[in-house]
Design a protein around this motif. Structure first.
Motif, short mmCIF file in Angstrom:
data_model
loop_
_atom_site.label_atom_id
_atom_site.label_comp_id
_atom_site.label_asym_id
_atom_site.label_seq_id
_atom_site.Cartn_x
_atom_site.Cartn_y
_atom_site.Cartn_z
N GLU A 81 36.53 -82.65 53.87
CA GLU A 81 36.27 -83.34 55.13
C GLU A 81 36.06 -84.84 54.98
OE1 GLU A 81 33.06 -81.30 57.05
OE2 GLU A 81 33.99 -79.33 56.83
N ARG A 134 32.53 -86.64 47.72
CA ARG A 134 33.51 -85.72 48.29
C ARG A 134 34.75 -85.62 47.39
NH1 ARG A 134 32.56 -84.57 53.86
NH2 ARG A 134 30.79 -85.76 54.67
N THR A 139 21.68 -89.54 56.05
CA THR A 139 22.77 -89.11 56.92
C THR A 139 23.95 -88.58 56.11
OG1 THR A 139 23.54 -91.41 57.01
CG2 THR A 139 22.18 -90.65 58.83
N ILE A 140 24.31 -89.30 55.03
CA ILE A 140 25.41 -88.84 54.17
C ILE A 140 24.98 -87.58 53.42
CG2 ILE A 140 27.00 -89.49 52.33
CD1 ILE A 140 27.29 -91.08 54.94
N GLN A 186 25.49 -84.68 55.59
CA GLN A 186 26.90 -84.33 55.67
C GLN A 186 27.34 -83.53 54.44
OE1 GLN A 186 29.29 -87.80 56.41
NE2 GLN A 186 27.88 -88.59 57.94
N ASN A 243 25.90 -80.06 54.59
CA ASN A 243 26.66 -79.26 55.56
C ASN A 243 28.00 -78.86 54.96
OD1 ASN A 243 24.69 -79.36 57.53
ND2 ASN A 243 25.51 -81.21 58.48
N ASP A 299 24.20 -83.06 64.59
CA ASP A 299 25.28 -83.59 63.76
C ASP A 299 25.10 -85.09 63.66
OD1 ASP A 299 27.55 -84.22 62.43
OD2 ASP A 299 28.95 -83.40 63.89
N ARG A 323 27.00 -87.15 61.87
CA ARG A 323 28.21 -87.83 61.40
C ARG A 323 28.54 -89.00 62.31
NH1 ARG A 323 32.01 -85.42 58.23
NH2 ARG A 323 30.95 -83.49 58.67
#
Length: 660
Positions: free
Chosen positions: A146, A168, A194-195, A198, A201, A657, A659
């Motif tokens: 993602e 990622r 925040t990252i 992500q 998740n 969320d 993102r």
């Protein structure tokens, strides 16, 4: 392969691993047993050097030459791979199990594009694919993890990407061979909240899509609560407690687990200092007598010093190695109340406090608001107003040139002040300009616009040709110190720890207060919670948390008036983190140190700082006293940061969320 149980993918039985050095044998992993089912996430937590990473590398046979498996067995789908050679292991790595390492920047090759590195990993497992098919598979993997604009990312290099994007890419490479087991070694340590949310998740999403079993190594108990099905707590090379996430968090039974829980900043409940586990983990060079945790355990019994406790059964899934669970032991109530009920309530209270109602606008963030004025009065704590202004940053800007021409503004018209004895926290996501601002303050980067006044000296306007440089050199160089985020690159791997700590004093020709440079280095090591035995070691011989403490000791050796701390506790486990935070508080109160404290851990910022500034896309979008900012955030981005704080409660992990 022989069948064991279809539900058990990995089984480790009585595994012991030793490292051999000139100083003797170090028992890094001691008689460890656990199992892992398909699609399960097992989290391993514990202090730096407790054997978490060594355990994972043992399974994958990635140990260095001076280490060996002494006893025990490792079974994959019932087949014993303990004695497999390197050629046999090469066939298993990537296809049967793979690893996501802690630091994505060192895991990726800076001279190769992202696409080439993923293609290389795919080719190892599917060598007959055409070049076009390999590129298509690389694109599929980037889409699987993602990452935004995956086609564009294929042509970019690691240094073009943020920390979260690099992580990622590392995950995409790890998944190239469709492994059954994924070892994740501190995969979110250096990421902002925040990252981090992500990536967590993403782990949960991949678990559902691919059914991959995961061994998740972390020192962050909030992170572990979000992803883990089961939790194993390690201490001194052994698993001392294991159970489902709910059992370990809501009903911990081992005193060491109690200590880890009590050290959380979120559990401070208005206290001036954090709870810390007394003492240090034992050296594992010699065979230990009794319980390794006994000398740090306030609940220790006489038998703890004589005999090692077995694993006592609490439930069918919950076990703990403490003599307190023996039926003959005196009944001791946990520090969280009967059956840890009050700790569970504290977790719930913390979750309710920080689970802010984030508006829809916080999900799609607006452009940054107007830069805050240098005279912004709402951010000044009352108790600091009468103190001297130590650092005055006015309309600071800094840009970086782009390869194709043009510039990108990393810091854009930022103004703030830090008074003597104040701790000013700076938060924001990766790429928001926090570290660039810190380097400008320390004159590592020369700013494009604005001014930086330190003790009334305009540091940015001083050059070596200017007489003022030589007049103010001592003030600028000796009274300001910086602690960098990445201890790997900030410490010289060819220098001993003793020489690293003493180097600033030698450069400034400063007489050591304790008579010799070694005595001063030993004092600073003790100050940050490291044993003097580490003085003659080199940085590669230390764990990440130990290296960071050496970096902190080096900065403190100069007794600075301003300490710029760029993510100084990011790589530290929760118990050592509490020691360092208390140390910072002590330095502030007893010695009048001022701090520019950069962190992505908002619970640490909330506990430690007097004021907080929030950076977004290079601008300071909100600044306020810490209590005001956390209780009444105004900017949508600030609300999204607070909403993303990991809660140390497996039963309360619902987050909006975040993102961008």
């Amino acid at each position: 392969m022989a069948e064991l149980k279809k539900s058990e993918l990995l089984e480790v039985k009585n595994l012991s691993v030793s490292f051999f050095s000139p100083q003797g044998e170090i028992c890094a992993v001691r008689d460890v047993s656990f199992s892992l089912k398909r699609g399960e996430v097992l989290a391993i937590v514990g202090e730096s050097g407790c054997g978490k990473s060594a355990l994972c590398k043992s399974v994958m046979k990635l140990l260095p030459e001076h280490a060996k498996i002494k006893s025990g067995s490792i079974l994959i789908n019932g087949a014993d791979i303990t004695n497999y050679g390197e050629r046999e292991m090469q066939r298993l790595r990537g296809s049967l199990f793979s690893m996501v390492f802690q630091n994505p920047l060192t895991a990726l090759n800076p001279t190769m594009s992202v696409g080439r590195q993923i293609v290389e990993a795919v080719r190892l497992h599917r060598p007959k694919l055409s070049h076009r098919a390999l590129e298509e598979r690389a694109l599929e993997l980037l889409e699987l993890v993602e990452i935004d604009r995956p086609k564009e990312r294929l042509k970019q290099y690691p240094y073009h990407l943020s920390g979260g994007q690099r992580q990622r890419v590392v995950m995409a490479i790890a998944l190239a061979g469709n492994p059954d087991i994924l070892f994740a070694d501190e995969p979110t340590t250096a990421l902002d909240v925040t990252i981090q949310a992500q990536i967590l998740n993403l782990f949960k999403s991949l678990q559902k899509k691919l059914g991959t079993a995961t061994v998740f190594v972390s020192h962050d108990l909030g992170v572990v609560a979000k992803v883990a099905d089961r939790v194993a707590v390690m201490y001194a090379g052994k698993i001392v407690e294991i159970g489902t996430a709910g059992e370990v968090y809501h009903d911990p039974r081992h005193p060491y687990t109690w200590g880890l829980m009590r050290s959380l900043p979120s559990m401070a409940k208005g206290r001036d200092i954090l709870y810390t586990i007394p003492g240090m983990p034992p050296a594992l060079r010699n065979s230990l007598k009794g319980d390794a945790f006994a000398c740090r355990n306030e609940y220790a019994l006489a038998i703890d010093y004589e005999k090692e406790p077995p694993m006592f059964r609490v439930t069918d899934t919950h076990y703990a190695a403490t003599w307190l669970l023996d039926e003959r032991a005196p009944k001791v109530e946990s520090p969280f109340g009967k059956r840890a009920g009050s700790f569970k309530q504290e977790n719930r209270d913390f979750a309710q406090t920080h689970a802010r109602k984030s508006p829809e606008s916080a999900k799609i963030l607006p452009e940054p608001a107007e830069t805050l004025s240098e005279n912004f009065s709402g951010g000044q704590g009352r108790e600091r107003k009468d103190k001297e202004i130590l650092l005055d940053v006015r309309h600071l800007s800094h840009s970086f040139p782009l390869a194709g021409g043009g510039f990108i503004k990393a810091v854009d018209d930022v103004s703030f002040q830090i008074r003597r004895g104040e701790i000013f926290g700076l938060v924001g996501e990766s790429g928001s300009g926090k570290s660039t601002l810190a380097r400008c303050v320390m004159n590592i980067y020369k700013h494009d616009g604005g001014s930086i006044l330190y003790k009334g000296i305009d540091a940015g306007s001083i050059t070596r040709r200017n007489r003022a440089f030589w007049q103010n050199r001592k003030i600028l160089q000796s009274t300001r110190q910086i602690i960098f985020q990445d201890s790997d690159s900030s410490l010289n791997p060819r220098m001993k720890v003793c020489d690293i700590i003493a180097e600033p004093m030698k450069l400034q020709k400063r007489t050591p207060p304790r008579g010799s440079f070694r005595a001063e280095a030993e004092f600073q090591m003790h100050y940050v919670g490291l044993d003097a035995d580490y003085l003659d070691k080199y940085p590669p011989e230390l764990s990440g948390g130990q290296r960071q403490r050496v970096a902190i000791a080096r900065a403190l050796s100069m007794e600075p008036e301003l300490l710029v701390a760029d993510e100084p506790v990011a790589s530290l486990d929760v118990s050592i983190q509490a020691q360092i935070i208390n140390l910072f508080r002590h330095l502030q109160r007893e010695h009048g140190f001022a701090f520019l404290f950069i962190s992505h851990d908002l619970s640490v910022v909330e506990f430690l700082c007097d004021r907080v500034g929030v950076m977004y896309q290079g601008r300071l979008v909100e600044a306020a006293p810490v209590r005001e900012l956390f209780e009444n955030p105004r900017h949508p981005y600030t609300k999204s940061l607070i909403a993303a704080i990991p809660v140390p409660d497996p039963g309360n992990q619902e987050r909006p969320d975040v993102r961008a």
